[in-house]
Write a protein that holds these residues in place. Structure first.
Motif, PDB file in Angstrom:
ATOM      1  N   ASP A 100       0.827  -1.206   0.000  1.00 39.70           N
ATOM      2  CA  ASP A 100       0.000   0.000   0.000  1.00 39.70           C
ATOM      3  C   ASP A 100       0.865   1.260   0.000  1.00 39.70           C
ATOM      4  OD1 ASP A 100      -2.377   1.452  -0.026  1.00 39.70           O
ATOM      5  OD2 ASP A 100      -2.643   1.376   2.156  1.00 39.70           O
ATOM      6  N   THR A 101       2.064   1.188  -0.641  1.00 41.65           N
ATOM      7  CA  THR A 101       2.965   2.338  -0.635  1.00 41.65           C
ATOM      8  C   THR A 101       3.519   2.650  -2.017  1.00 41.65           C
ATOM      9  OG1 THR A 101       4.836   0.914   0.017  1.00 41.65           O
ATOM     10  CG2 THR A 101       3.675   2.094   1.772  1.00 41.65           C
ATOM     11  N   ASN A 102       2.772   2.356  -3.072  1.00 43.26           N
ATOM     12  CA  ASN A 102       3.242   2.851  -4.369  1.00 43.26           C
ATOM     13  C   ASN A 102       2.549   4.145  -4.783  1.00 43.26           C
ATOM     14  OD1 ASN A 102       0.829   1.622  -5.029  1.00 43.26           O
ATOM     15  ND2 ASN A 102       1.767  -0.026  -6.206  1.00 43.26           N
ATOM     16  N   ILE A 103       1.938   4.826  -3.802  1.00 40.11           N
ATOM     17  CA  ILE A 103       1.528   6.231  -3.933  1.00 40.11           C
ATOM     18  C   ILE A 103       2.141   6.984  -2.751  1.00 40.11           C
ATOM     19  CG2 ILE A 103      -0.350   7.901  -4.145  1.00 40.11           C
ATOM     20  CD1 ILE A 103      -2.258   5.683  -4.694  1.00 40.11           C
ATOM     21  N   THR A 104       2.654   8.188  -3.023  1.00 36.15           N
ATOM     22  CA  THR A 104       3.085   9.063  -1.933  1.00 36.15           C
ATOM     23  C   THR A 104       2.767  10.500  -2.294  1.00 36.15           C
ATOM     24  OG1 THR A 104       4.938   9.648  -0.474  1.00 36.15           O
ATOM     25  CG2 THR A 104       5.439   9.341  -2.804  1.00 36.15           C
ATOM     26  N   THR A 105       2.483  11.319  -1.298  1.00 37.48           N
ATOM     27  CA  THR A 105       2.119  12.718  -1.539  1.00 37.48           C
ATOM     28  C   THR A 105       2.881  13.640  -0.596  1.00 37.48           C
ATOM     29  OG1 THR A 105       0.267  12.722   0.036  1.00 37.48           O
ATOM     30  CG2 THR A 105      -0.222  12.037  -2.225  1.00 37.48           C
ATOM     31  N   VAL A 106       3.138  14.855  -1.070  1.00 34.49           N
ATOM     32  CA  VAL A 106       3.640  15.960  -0.253  1.00 34.49           C
ATOM     33  C   VAL A 106       2.861  17.196  -0.686  1.00 34.49           C
ATOM     34  CG1 VAL A 106       5.598  17.411   0.344  1.00 34.49           C
ATOM     35  CG2 VAL A 106       5.957  14.964  -0.039  1.00 34.49           C
ATOM     36  N   GLY A 107       2.001  17.698   0.192  1.00 36.66           N
ATOM     37  CA  GLY A 107       1.135  18.808  -0.204  1.00 36.66           C
ATOM     38  C   GLY A 107       0.243  18.384  -1.360  1.00 36.66           C
ATOM     39  N   ASP A 108       0.238  19.185  -2.428  1.00 34.92           N
ATOM     40  CA  ASP A 108      -0.564  18.861  -3.601  1.00 34.92           C
ATOM     41  C   ASP A 108       0.147  17.911  -4.557  1.00 34.92           C
ATOM     42  OD1 ASP A 108      -2.389  20.618  -2.572  1.00 34.92           O
ATOM     43  OD2 ASP A 108      -1.980  22.234  -3.998  1.00 34.92           O
ATOM     44  N   HIS A 109       1.422  17.610  -4.280  1.00 41.32           N
ATOM     45  CA  HIS A 109       2.234  16.806  -5.195  1.00 41.32           C
ATOM     46  C   HIS A 109       1.994  15.322  -4.952  1.00 41.32           C
ATOM     47  CE1 HIS A 109       4.742  20.315  -6.406  1.00 41.32           C
ATOM     48  NE2 HIS A 109       4.423  20.724  -5.191  1.00 41.32           N
TER      49      HIS A 109
ATOM     50  N   VAL B  93       7.558   6.490 -12.969  1.00 48.27           N
ATOM     51  CA  VAL B  93       6.889   7.320 -11.970  1.00 48.27           C
ATOM     52  C   VAL B  93       5.917   8.247 -12.668  1.00 48.27           C
ATOM     53  CG1 VAL B  93       7.184   9.155 -10.268  1.00 48.27           C
ATOM     54  CG2 VAL B  93       8.757   7.223 -10.291  1.00 48.27           C
ATOM     55  N   LEU B  94       4.643   8.189 -12.284  1.00 49.64           N
ATOM     56  CA  LEU B  94       3.643   9.149 -12.728  1.00 49.64           C
ATOM     57  C   LEU B  94       3.572  10.254 -11.689  1.00 49.64           C
ATOM     58  CD1 LEU B  94       2.935   6.570 -14.398  1.00 49.64           C
ATOM     59  CD2 LEU B  94       0.540   7.307 -14.272  1.00 49.64           C
ATOM     60  N   TYR B  95       3.587  11.498 -12.155  1.00 50.35           N
ATOM     61  CA  TYR B  95       3.660  12.637 -11.240  1.00 50.35           C
ATOM     62  C   TYR B  95       2.565  13.640 -11.549  1.00 50.35           C
ATOM     63  CZ  TYR B  95       5.187  17.209  -9.533  1.00 50.35           C
ATOM     64  OH  TYR B  95       5.228  18.454  -8.948  1.00 50.35           O
ATOM     65  N   SER B  96       1.914  14.120 -10.487  1.00 51.59           N
ATOM     66  CA  SER B  96       0.930  15.193 -10.602  1.00 51.59           C
ATOM     67  C   SER B  96       1.269  16.300  -9.614  1.00 51.59           C
ATOM     68  CB  SER B  96      -0.485  14.685 -10.324  1.00 51.59           C
ATOM     69  OG  SER B  96      -1.407  15.764 -10.268  1.00 51.59           O
ATOM     70  N   PRO B  97       1.377  17.562 -10.076  1.00 49.72           N
ATOM     71  CA  PRO B  97       1.663  18.675  -9.158  1.00 49.72           C
ATOM     72  C   PRO B  97       0.409  19.283  -8.534  1.00 49.72           C
ATOM     73  CG  PRO B  97       1.685  19.489 -11.395  1.00 49.72           C
ATOM     74  CD  PRO B  97       1.374  18.014 -11.481  1.00 49.72           C
ATOM     75  N   ASP B  98      -0.771  18.810  -8.962  1.00 48.41           N
ATOM     76  CA  ASP B  98      -2.016  19.497  -8.600  1.00 48.41           C
ATOM     77  C   ASP B  98      -3.124  18.531  -8.178  1.00 48.41           C
ATOM     78  OD1 ASP B  98      -2.457  18.374 -11.098  1.00 48.41           O
ATOM     79  OD2 ASP B  98      -2.438  20.298 -12.147  1.00 48.41           O
TER      80      ASP B  98
END
Length: 360
Positions: free
Chosen positions: A198-207, A219-224
């Motif tokens: 359950d750790t192949n998603i991680t977030t920092v703020g909106d990232h 790695v798929l990345y979203s800034p928003d």
């Protein structure tokens, strides 16, 4: 005056406690089982100050962590009120298997793997979970779940079309919608994700960073918070259905770490640990040919300035205090997943148990 002084001392104590940083290198770990059951196979774990939550092979559950203390002037009487609730839910005659959970303000979300995928919300203090999302598809397989805040959350799964499956909520998990493949990077041949910890998603703020694996591991990345997406290549071992990233964590917007390998060759230490310092745009292999082999979960140690990491897998527990360049093997006891309470205590789960880890 005496009461004022006491309040002042308490304020100093609790204020300093929030700023506490461990000043020693971890050299050992003490392991204490807090819940054992031979039927458990736990790959998802969360907790708050009341409960520990988990997802297992045929149910998800919650167990109270606190005992009730009754105190009088002569003695302390302890009444153990540790309740363990299990939620077994069948589809036809088969129990659903839960490998992705998330706790938000006392509410628990539990997402099952396989077809059909079912996402339940268990409200705080409720006895019965409510179905909030269902997806029927022969290819459906969800892997991980996380919330950015109390209202917005995201889950990732294997492709059912030509992109990774991503569902998002914006209303505290009451409803979920799947992102169209037209708004996501195209998945490569054999690219999927692993429901290992359950750790192949991680977030920092909106990232947000999502780790894929298999024949391609990117790695798929979203800034928003999932509105727009980019994709970044990685040098981690890949090319087979069992290779790639199994776990990813970011300490801040720039510094991240991912681990994996090939679970069928758990002692192979070739190109299974990678690090980024530019928000995931580029990655470098670290500790190549040394350190832990296949591991299913990696987490930064809190308050460590991005230098300390703990990696866990069925081959044991490992620790780094230099951002992954070198590693110390702490224990052969196997687990699948781990979550930190603070910089010295964590909870870990695996086959047959949930344990408290104290790092010293």
């Amino acid at each position: 005056m005496r009461s004022i002084s006491l309040i002042f001392i308490l304020l100093i104590f609790f204020g300093c406690k929030d700023e506490y940083k461990r000043s020693f290198k971890i050299t050992k770990v003490e392991i204490k089982d807090i819940l054992t059951d031979s039927t458990f196979s736990i790959r998802a774990l969360e907790f708050n100050n009341e409960y520990i939550f988990y997802g297992s092979i045929d149910h998800f559950g919650r167990k109270t962590l606190q005992s009730e203390f009754k105190i009088d002037l002569t003695e302390i009487v302890i009444s153990d009120q540790k309740v363990h609730d299990r939620y077994r839910i069948k589809n036809d005659s088969v129990f659903l298997h839960f490998r992705a959970i998330e706790e938000v303000n006392g509410n628990l979300f539990a997402l099952s793997i396989g077809n059909p995928a079912k996402l339940f919300k268990l409200y705080r203090k409720a006895r019965k979970p409510r179905l909030v999302y269902e997806e029927v598809n022969e290819k459906v397989f969800y892997d991980a779940l996380v919330f950015w805040n109390e209202n917005e959350g995201i889950a990732i799964g294997d492709p059912t079309e030509n992109c990774m499956s991503i569902i998002i909520t914006r209303d505290s998990g009451e409803s979920w919608s799947k992102i169209s493949c037209s708004d996501l990077p195209v998945a490569l041949d054999g690219e999927a994700a692993f429901a290992a910890s359950d750790t192949n998603i991680t977030t920092v703020g909106d990232h947000t960073w999502l780790a894929t694996g298999g024949k391609s591991s990117r790695v798929l990345y979203s800034p928003d918070k999932g509105v727009t997406w980019q994709v970044f290549e990685t040098p981690i071992i890949q090319g087979k259905s069992t290779t790639g990233m199994y776990s990813i964590d970011f300490y801040d917007q720039n510094n991240g770490f991912a681990i994996g390998g090939d679970y069928t060759k758990p002692n192979d230490v070739t190109a299974n640990k990678i690090r980024t310092s530019d928000g995931g745009k580029t990655w470098q292999v670290v500790a190549n040919g040394k350190g832990p082999g296949y591991r299913s979960c990696v987490q930064y140690v809190p308050n460590s300035n991005g230098k300390e990491l703990v990696a866990i897998g069925f081959k044991g527990i490992d620790y780094s205090n230099d951002a992954g360049d070198s590693w110390t093997h702490l224990s052969d006891k196997g687990f699948y997943t781990v979550r930190f309470l603070n910089d010295s205590i964590a909870y870990a789960a695996g086959r047959g148990r949930i344990s408290k880890l104290t790092f010293r």
